[in-house]
Design a protein around this motif. Structure first.
Motif, short mmCIF file in Angstrom:
data_model
loop_
_atom_site.label_atom_id
_atom_site.label_comp_id
_atom_site.label_asym_id
_atom_site.label_seq_id
_atom_site.Cartn_x
_atom_site.Cartn_y
_atom_site.Cartn_z
N UNK A 80 -1.29 -3.59 -5.15
CA UNK A 80 -0.95 -4.95 -4.76
C UNK A 80 -2.14 -5.66 -4.13
N UNK A 81 -2.94 -4.91 -3.39
CA UNK A 81 -4.06 -5.51 -2.66
C UNK A 81 -5.26 -5.83 -3.56
N UNK A 82 -5.59 -4.89 -4.50
CA UNK A 82 -6.78 -5.10 -5.32
C UNK A 82 -6.65 -4.57 -6.74
N UNK A 83 -5.46 -4.08 -7.10
CA UNK A 83 -5.22 -3.63 -8.47
C UNK A 83 -5.89 -2.32 -8.82
N UNK A 84 -6.27 -1.55 -7.80
CA UNK A 84 -6.98 -0.29 -8.04
C UNK A 84 -6.43 0.81 -7.13
N UNK A 85 -7.03 2.00 -7.31
CA UNK A 85 -6.60 3.18 -6.57
C UNK A 85 -7.84 3.87 -6.02
N UNK A 86 -7.73 4.42 -4.81
CA UNK A 86 -8.80 5.21 -4.21
C UNK A 86 -8.34 6.65 -4.06
N UNK A 136 0.84 -1.19 0.00
CA UNK A 136 0.00 0.00 0.00
C UNK A 136 0.88 1.24 0.00
N UNK A 137 0.50 2.20 -0.83
CA UNK A 137 1.23 3.48 -0.87
C UNK A 137 0.24 4.64 -0.78
N UNK A 138 0.72 5.73 -0.23
CA UNK A 138 -0.03 6.98 -0.19
C UNK A 138 0.71 8.02 -1.01
N UNK A 139 -0.01 8.76 -1.83
CA UNK A 139 0.61 9.87 -2.56
C UNK A 139 -0.31 11.08 -2.46
N UNK A 140 0.29 12.19 -2.04
CA UNK A 140 -0.46 13.44 -1.86
C UNK A 140 -0.39 14.26 -3.15
N UNK A 141 -1.56 14.65 -3.65
CA UNK A 141 -1.63 15.48 -4.85
C UNK A 141 -1.86 16.94 -4.51
N UNK A 142 -2.46 17.19 -3.35
CA UNK A 142 -2.69 18.56 -2.90
C UNK A 142 -2.71 18.61 -1.40
N UNK A 143 -1.91 19.49 -0.82
CA UNK A 143 -1.75 19.53 0.64
C UNK A 143 -2.00 20.91 1.22
N UNK A 144 -2.59 21.80 0.43
CA UNK A 144 -2.82 23.16 0.90
C UNK A 144 -4.16 23.31 1.56
N UNK A 145 -4.39 24.51 2.10
CA UNK A 145 -5.64 24.82 2.82
C UNK A 145 -6.34 25.99 2.15
#
Length: 313
Positions: A28-34, A1-10
């Motif tokens: 790896x877990x299910x072949x998809x992205x949330x 599992x990986x996390x990637x931040x696309x926007x971190x501003x307020x």
């Protein structure tokens, strides 16, 4: 599992930070992205990554403020042009479906794939054989939900030597045992899966909190989580502003992680008042309360590997 931040501003984009968007890679877990939240220009941010929009199967929206949803119509439309055909499920507060539908009707947008809308209420909003996603209302100026993503226990590893000792031949029967199924050998002997596999492994728990002031719901969602993603719009010097705007400080985020007995904290939703040279102090203040604290920047990546959070620098 990986996390990637696309926007971190307020609130609004700045030169350093785009508006809110986070990708949970479950390849790896299910072949998809949330995707969690989809602020303005999220699809532009995706262009700088290896993320494939057609791989995104679920989008979870915390609340309906513009910096968390204004990128949705464009992203949903572009997903059609990029080969998206599979159903996309969109979770969010009441009003989200109405807004998306109106945007598409006015712009005459046609999608090549179906959207399933799930109006979020407190409790379990998704469950299958791999994951449970539950939510609670946080304390913000409009209804805002936090999400708790729990991976169900993973099957224990097969102890091959023990299985062979019991007479199991190499081949598909070993796979059945590994998957938790008991088998019967040619001689009539029954081999139980539990006798030749290690105990199940605990899955990971991730808590994604939307905009919120310090509150009990944030702690409940974060209880014993492996990773807590918590907003840090303010710092202790501006604490007097945080609660009145429905936001938290870095110190309050650290308190939530500590009191919830979480393992790791990632600070997110950083105000543009904090310049790059301010970030070290912002992080160190949190670490004084909760040592396993990190701060997310746009395109930051974290990996959960062998029950450890690794930051890709």
């Amino acid at each position: 599992m990986q996390l990637q931040f696309l926007g971190t501003g307020a609130g609004m984009p700045s030169k350093e930070r785009n508006t809110s968007a986070l990708v949970l890679k479950l390849l790896e877990e299910r072949g998809t992205v949330w995707l969690f939240d989809c602020g303005e220009a999220t699809q532009h941010q995706i262009l700088h990554t290896t993320i494939r929009p057609r791989k995104i199967e679920k989008i979870f929206i915390t609340h309906l403020h513009g910096d968390h949803i204004f990128g949705l119509p464009g992203f949903l439309s572009s997903r059609s042009f990029l080969g998206g055909e599979d159903t996309l499920t969109l979770y969010g507060p009441k009003g989200l479906k109405e807004w998306i539908t109106a945007s598409f009707n006015v712009s005459k947008t046609h999608l090549t794939y179906p959207i399933e809308f799930v109006e979020v209420q407190e409790g379990v909003v998704f469950e299958d054989e791999q994951f449970v996603v539950s939510t609670q209302l946080l304390e913000h100026v409009i209804p805002c939900y936090g999400y708790r993503i729990e991976q169900k226990p993973l099957p224990g590893e097969l102890i091959i030597e023990k299985a062979i000792e019991l007479g199991v031949p190499k081949g598909p029967l070993l796979g059945k045992l590994k998957n938790g199924n008991d088998i019967v050998l040619e001689n009539g002997q029954t081999v139980l899966s539990k006798d030749v596999t290690a105990p199940p492994k605990k899955g990971f728990i991730i808590t994604v909190l939307g905009d919120t002031k310090y509150c009990e719901s944030a702690k409940t969602l974060s209880e014993n989580a492996d990773i807590v993603l918590h907003e840090a719009t303010f710092d202790h010097k501006t604490e007097h502003l945080a609660a009145s705007y429905g936001h938290s400080t870095n110190v309050e985020a650290a308190r939530v992680a500590k009191e919830a007995n979480a393992r790791n904290l990632i600070l997110n939703h950083i105000s543009s008042r904090f310049l790059p040279h301010d970030l070290e102090a912002l992080l160190n203040e949190a670490k004084e309360i909760f040592p396993n604290s990190f701060i997310a920047n746009d395109f930051s990546q974290f990996e959960w590997k062998n029950s450890e959070l690794l930051e890709d620098k």
